[in-house]
Design an enzyme around this catalytic site. Structure first.
Site, short mmCIF file in Angstrom:
data_model
loop_
_atom_site.label_atom_id
_atom_site.label_comp_id
_atom_site.label_asym_id
_atom_site.label_seq_id
_atom_site.Cartn_x
_atom_site.Cartn_y
_atom_site.Cartn_z
N LYS A 45 0.85 -1.19 0.00
CA LYS A 45 0.00 0.00 0.00
C LYS A 45 0.89 1.24 0.00
O LYS A 45 0.90 2.04 0.95
CB LYS A 45 -0.89 -0.03 1.25
CG LYS A 45 -2.38 -0.01 0.93
CD LYS A 45 -3.21 -0.22 2.15
CE LYS A 45 -4.34 0.79 2.27
NZ LYS A 45 -5.26 0.84 1.14
N1 PPE Z 1 -7.75 -1.96 -3.46
C1 PPE Z 1 -7.24 -0.73 -3.26
C2 PPE Z 1 -6.50 -0.07 -4.36
C3 PPE Z 1 -7.40 -0.11 -2.03
O1 PPE Z 1 -6.87 1.10 -1.83
C4 PPE Z 1 -8.14 -0.76 -1.01
C5 PPE Z 1 -8.37 -0.10 0.31
C6 PPE Z 1 -8.66 -2.05 -1.27
C7 PPE Z 1 -8.44 -2.60 -2.52
C8 PPE Z 1 -9.40 -2.84 -0.24
O2 PPE Z 1 -8.54 -3.31 0.78
P1 PPE Z 1 -9.06 -3.56 2.27
O3 PPE Z 1 -9.32 -2.23 2.87
O4 PPE Z 1 -7.96 -4.28 2.93
O5 PPE Z 1 -10.30 -4.38 2.19
N2 PPE Z 1 -8.48 1.32 0.26
C9 PPE Z 1 -8.26 2.10 1.45
C10 PPE Z 1 -8.07 3.58 1.17
C11 PPE Z 1 -9.25 4.42 0.93
C12 PPE Z 1 -8.87 5.92 0.86
O6 PPE Z 1 -9.51 6.64 0.09
O7 PPE Z 1 -7.97 6.36 1.59
C13 PPE Z 1 -9.32 1.79 2.50
O8 PPE Z 1 -10.41 1.34 2.17
O9 PPE Z 1 -9.02 2.00 3.69
#
Ligand code: PPE
Length: 292
Positions: free
Chosen positions: A146
């Site tokens: 991330k």
């Molecule tokens: N793909 C991406 C690109 C992504 O950023 C997230 C989380 C996910 C999938 C889902 O991952 P998870 O949260 O582990 O289920 N995105 C984060 C950032 C949002 C933001 O705008 O800042 C989040 O949901 O916390």
């Protein structure tokens, strides 16, 4: 603990120039019994450490130290429910790309954050559009990390579709297969079979993993396979998963109605179970909660 107005960095912070940071997004929920709990804290922190290993800037703290600090931030700010943002970043020191001696700074912030794609979106579904920007190729960016810099790609995609009047962007990978949304993973449902993209060019989402586990335990046929854009158009149901977005139904994609244009039965079933779990109402999944 640093007061909000004093939480500042120097303008020559390495990460501000080159995107050399990595972060997590975690939610703490208010439970039905009045307590609070963090959802899948260990898994989020494991990914936080993994991100550091992947980009070669490992965290200078132990797992237990970061975990304790996360819980302290919530407790001391007296937050019942919140979004938690740990961030590690290459700090002040040398400028230029190669700055191996710069410090790795770590912060953890927390604030109240409601439905990411809106209260109406999480209830009735959102309108998504495929972005003209391709998701990172797996050897261009480290997609399982991330990394802050990775998110410029997401910002481009999200801004493009928002300005065109849609709620969220879906991105295709470098080979043209569906990858993920700008900040969520994606699921399609057809004939009650639940399908999501495999761990190729996507962030391995913890909500994605939770929904896969819930779906398998409920007896749904679950597939982790690549799929194409036209499978989105054929889907009975589509939904997004993410910490911020939780489980958000998609009611329209590329101006085509998905199913009946409202959240489908499988989406609602999985979403309801997810909501029960985060409110502490489902004993089976209590190991996913770290009580405050
Ligand atoms: N793909 C991406 C690109 C992504 O950023 C997230 C989380 C996910 C999938 C889902 O991952 P998870 O949260 O582990 O289920 N995105 C984060 C950032 C949002 C933001 O705008 O800042 C989040 O949901 O916390």
């Amino acid at each position: 603990m640093v007061p909000w107005e004093d939480a500042k960095v120097h303008v020559l912070t390495h990460a501000l120039h080159y995107g050399t940071g990595y972060f997590e997004g975690i939610r703490c929920y208010a439970l039905a019994d009045g307590r609070s709990a963090v959802f899948r804290l260990d898994e989020h922190l494991r990914r936080f450490f993994d991100s550091g290993k992947i980009i070669g800037f490992p965290l200078p703290y132990s797992f237990e130290e970061v975990k304790q600090a996360t819980l302290d931030v919530i407790r001391i700010n007296r937050l019942k429910a919140c979004y938690i943002r740990p961030l590690a970043f290459v700090g002040l020191g040398e400028m230029g790309l190669y700055a191996p001696d710069n410090p790795i700074n770590v912060l953890i912030a927390a604030w109240s954050w409601g439905a990411y794609l809106g209260d109406d979106g999480i209830k009735n579904g959102i309108r998504a559009k495929i972005s003209s920007y391709t998701r990172h190729h797996v050897n261009v960016m480290m997609t399982k990390s991330k990394v802050s810099g990775n998110y410029v790609n997401s910002v481009l995609a999200k801004s493009e579709v928002k300005k065109a009047g849609y709620d969220e962007a879906i991105m295709l990978d470098a080979e043209g297969y569906v990858a993920e949304a700008s900040g969520e993973n994606i699921f399609v449902v057809r004939d009650r079979i639940v399908k999501t993209t495999p761990f190729t060019s996507i962030l391995p989402g913890i909500t994605r993993d939770s929904i896969l586990t819930i779906a398998r335990n409920k007896g749904y046929v679950v597939e982790e396979e690549r799929f194409t854009r036209d499978e989105l158009y054929m889907a009975d149901e589509i939904f997004f998963t993410g910490t911020a977005a939780e489980v958000t139904p998609v009611r329209e994609v590329d101006n085509r109605q998905v199913g009946r244009g409202c959240p489908g039965a499988v989406t609602l079933d999985l979403q309801q179970t997810f909501f029960d779990i985060i409110k502490g109402k489902d004993e089976k999944y209590s190991t996913w909660l770290t009580y405050l």
